[in-house]
Design an enzyme around this catalytic site. Structure first.
Site, PDB file in Angstrom:
ATOM      1  N   GLY A  45       0.659  -1.057  -0.181  1.00  0.00           N
ATOM      2  CA  GLY A  45       0.099  -0.129   0.000  1.00  0.00           C
ATOM      3  C   GLY A  45       0.836   1.128   0.076  1.00  0.00           C
ATOM      4  NE  ARG A 103     -18.575  14.593   6.631  1.00  0.00           N
ATOM      5  CZ  ARG A 103     -19.129  13.958   5.921  1.00  0.00           C
ATOM      6  NH1 ARG A 103     -20.493  13.707   5.880  1.00  0.00           N
ATOM      7  NH2 ARG A 103     -18.575  12.904   5.267  1.00  0.00           N
ATOM      8  CG  HIS A 137     -18.235  20.893   7.425  1.00  0.00           C
ATOM      9  ND1 HIS A 137     -19.787  20.744   6.726  1.00  0.00           N
ATOM     10  CD2 HIS A 137     -18.706  20.595   8.700  1.00  0.00           C
ATOM     11  CE1 HIS A 137     -20.569  20.229   7.898  1.00  0.00           C
ATOM     12  NE2 HIS A 137     -19.958  20.393   8.991  1.00  0.00           N
ATOM     13  CG  ASP A 177     -27.641  21.441   8.970  1.00  0.00           C
ATOM     14  OD1 ASP A 177     -27.125  22.554   8.826  1.00  0.00           O
ATOM     15  OD2 ASP A 177     -27.061  20.372   8.839  1.00  0.00           O
ATOM     16  CE  LYS A 201     -28.201  17.451   9.933  1.00  0.00           C
ATOM     17  NZ  LYS A 201     -27.287  17.623   8.687  1.00  0.00           N
ATOM     18  NE  ARG A 203     -24.945  15.630  12.301  1.00  0.00           N
ATOM     19  CZ  ARG A 203     -24.831  14.819  11.174  1.00  0.00           C
ATOM     20  NH1 ARG A 203     -24.588  13.752  11.012  1.00  0.00           N
ATOM     21  NH2 ARG A 203     -24.944  15.498  10.118  1.00  0.00           N
ATOM     22  CG  ASP A 229     -25.771  20.302   3.027  1.00  0.00           C
ATOM     23  OD1 ASP A 229     -25.160  21.057   3.901  1.00  0.00           O
ATOM     24  OD2 ASP A 229     -26.463  19.344   3.548  1.00  0.00           O
ATOM     25  CG  ASP A 233     -20.896  11.048   3.128  1.00  0.00           C
ATOM     26  OD1 ASP A 233     -20.757  10.201   2.310  1.00  0.00           O
ATOM     27  OD2 ASP A 233     -20.382  11.108   4.301  1.00  0.00           O
ATOM     28  N   GLY A 235     -26.586  11.111   1.584  1.00  0.00           N
ATOM     29  CA  GLY A 235     -27.839  11.533   1.145  1.00  0.00           C
ATOM     30  C   GLY A 235     -28.856  11.490   2.215  1.00  0.00           C
TER      31      GLY A 235
HETATM   32  C1  R5P Z   1     -23.803  18.185   7.894  1.00  0.00           C
HETATM   33  O1  R5P Z   1     -23.473  19.104   8.754  1.00  0.00           O
HETATM   34  C2  R5P Z   1     -23.142  18.435   6.405  1.00  0.00           C
HETATM   35  O2  R5P Z   1     -23.386  19.878   6.022  1.00  0.00           O
HETATM   36  C3  R5P Z   1     -23.955  17.501   5.295  1.00  0.00           C
HETATM   37  O3  R5P Z   1     -25.400  17.880   5.734  1.00  0.00           O
HETATM   38  C4  R5P Z   1     -23.781  16.043   5.881  1.00  0.00           C
HETATM   39  O4  R5P Z   1     -22.592  15.798   6.152  1.00  0.00           O
HETATM   40  C5  R5P Z   1     -24.358  15.255   4.697  1.00  0.00           C
HETATM   41  O5  R5P Z   1     -24.271  13.779   5.192  1.00  0.00           O
HETATM   42  P1  R5P Z   1     -25.304  12.736   4.563  1.00  0.00           P
HETATM   43  O6  R5P Z   1     -25.644  12.959   3.145  1.00  0.00           O
HETATM   44  O7  R5P Z   1     -24.493  11.486   4.974  1.00  0.00           O
HETATM   45  O8  R5P Z   1     -26.642  13.198   5.343  1.00  0.00           O
END
Ligand code: R5P
Length: 325
Positions: A45, A103, A137, A177, A201, A203, A229, A233, A235
């Site tokens: 690797g 993130r 981000h 969010d 939102k 989490r 956004d 990732d 979705g």
């Molecule tokens: C979160 O704070 C980010 O801005 C995105 O909304 C989030 O990371 C997207 O991740 P996923 O598509 O897996 O929900």
């Protein structure tokens, strides 16, 4: 002997292997070839990189995208920067269109890393003098790197596309969010002061990529919702937001994002979530099987090329995204 020419820098564009199409597009925009290099993977690797041309005295721009497996691509970029440093490049700019680990920019609980800071430290230690990146981000990541960071924004390009196609009437800009409301405000400004809404939102901090979109704050009934956004990732966030918007009586939902990470099952979720169109840029490569029907990909190459040119010529990069010098 002409001593002045010895002090002149020449621009060199170097590219990792993660997203050759983007490197070619930037090269074309700039009119500067991608420096040929050998890159090999060893059985265990380890990565080996060698440039085929001299880099001595150059103003070197090292472009690398960071899709999965992003640790590999990050390591490759670090190795390239190290090779440039040891090859006597005069200045090294690391270009990370999508900043990996962005993130992880703070400790949410005890005994956690701040990995976005670690990435900045690794780039600095390898030999990067400056960074060019797109839509971090969070803005404060700029301060993690001890040197200049040109933080570019794709909003202008994305918003122009949406305005050209859908107009500015009956548009509500929606943040998925509460953390992105400030960015949504900037979008609303570019839509002639369009109204704003956001999704409440929540989490689970113990489960990655698991989110719950609870309700929409703001009136979206009959509106064209432009849902923005920084990244998509898996979705989950965006598909959940579309559902909540539709339940609240929204008309069309248009999704605009800079970074199409599109980890599974994002493509399926996005294709079936009820959004009219999903617009992303190509800061990350998007595989053909993930290019669902209502996806539009805009190229970030012109913005990167203009940024490289401004940095090389000591011009202004701010003017590239807000129109002010
Ligand atoms: C979160 O704070 C980010 O801005 C995105 O909304 C989030 O990371 C997207 O991740 P996923 O598509 O897996 O929900």
């Amino acid at each position: 002997m002409n001593w002045t020419t010895d002090n002149q820098k020449n621009l060199m564009l170097l590219s990792g292997r993660a997203h050759p199409e983007l490197a070619e597009a930037v090269s074309k925009e700039l009119g500067v070839p991608v420096t040929p290099q050998t890159a090999r993977d060893f059985a265990n690797g380890e990565i080996f990189v060698r440039f085929e041309d001299s880099v001595r005295g150059s103003d070197a721009f090292v472009l690398q995208s960071h899709p999965a497996p992003l640790n590999t691509w990050l390591m490759e970029q670090l190795i390239m920067i190290d090779a440039l440093k040891r090859g006597s490049a005069k200045r090294i700019t690391a270009i990370l269109p999508f900043y990996p680990y962005a993130r992880q920019d703070k400790k949410h609980r005890g005994r956690e890393p701040i990995s976005a800071r670690l990435v900045a430290d690794l780039l600095k230690t390898a030999g990067a003098d400056r960074i060019i990146t797109v839509d971090l981000h969070t803005d404060q990541i700029q301060g993690f790197f001890d040197g200049p960071v040109d933080h570019m924004h794709a909003q202008g390009q994305l918003a122009e596309y949406v305005k050209d196609k859908y107009g500015t009437e009956n548009v509500t800009v929606v943040s998925p969010d509460s953390g992105r409301v400030r960015v949504a405000e900037k979008w609303a400004d570019s839509f002639n002061g369009a109204p704003l809404a956001f999704i409440h939102k929540t989490r689970d901090p113990l489960v990655p990529n698991q989110v719950k979109s609870n309700r929409v704050v703001g009136d979206v009934e009959g509106q064209i919702c432009v849902l923005i956004d920084d990244m998509i990732d898996t979705g989950g966030t965006i598909a959940g937001a579309v559902r909540v918007l539709k339940d609240a009586g929204a008309g069309d939902v248009i999704i605009a994002t800079t970074h199409g990470v599109f980890s599974d099952p994002a493509a399926e979720r996005l294709a079936t979530c009820g959004a009219r169109e999903v617009i992303a840029t190509d800061t990350l490569p998007i595989a053909p099987e993930k290019r669902f029907e209502n996806l539009t990909v805009l190229s970030i190459a012109p913005l990167l090329a203009q940024t490289i040119q401004q940095v090389f010529e000591n011009g202004s990069v701010t003017s590239l995204f807000d129109g002010n010098a």
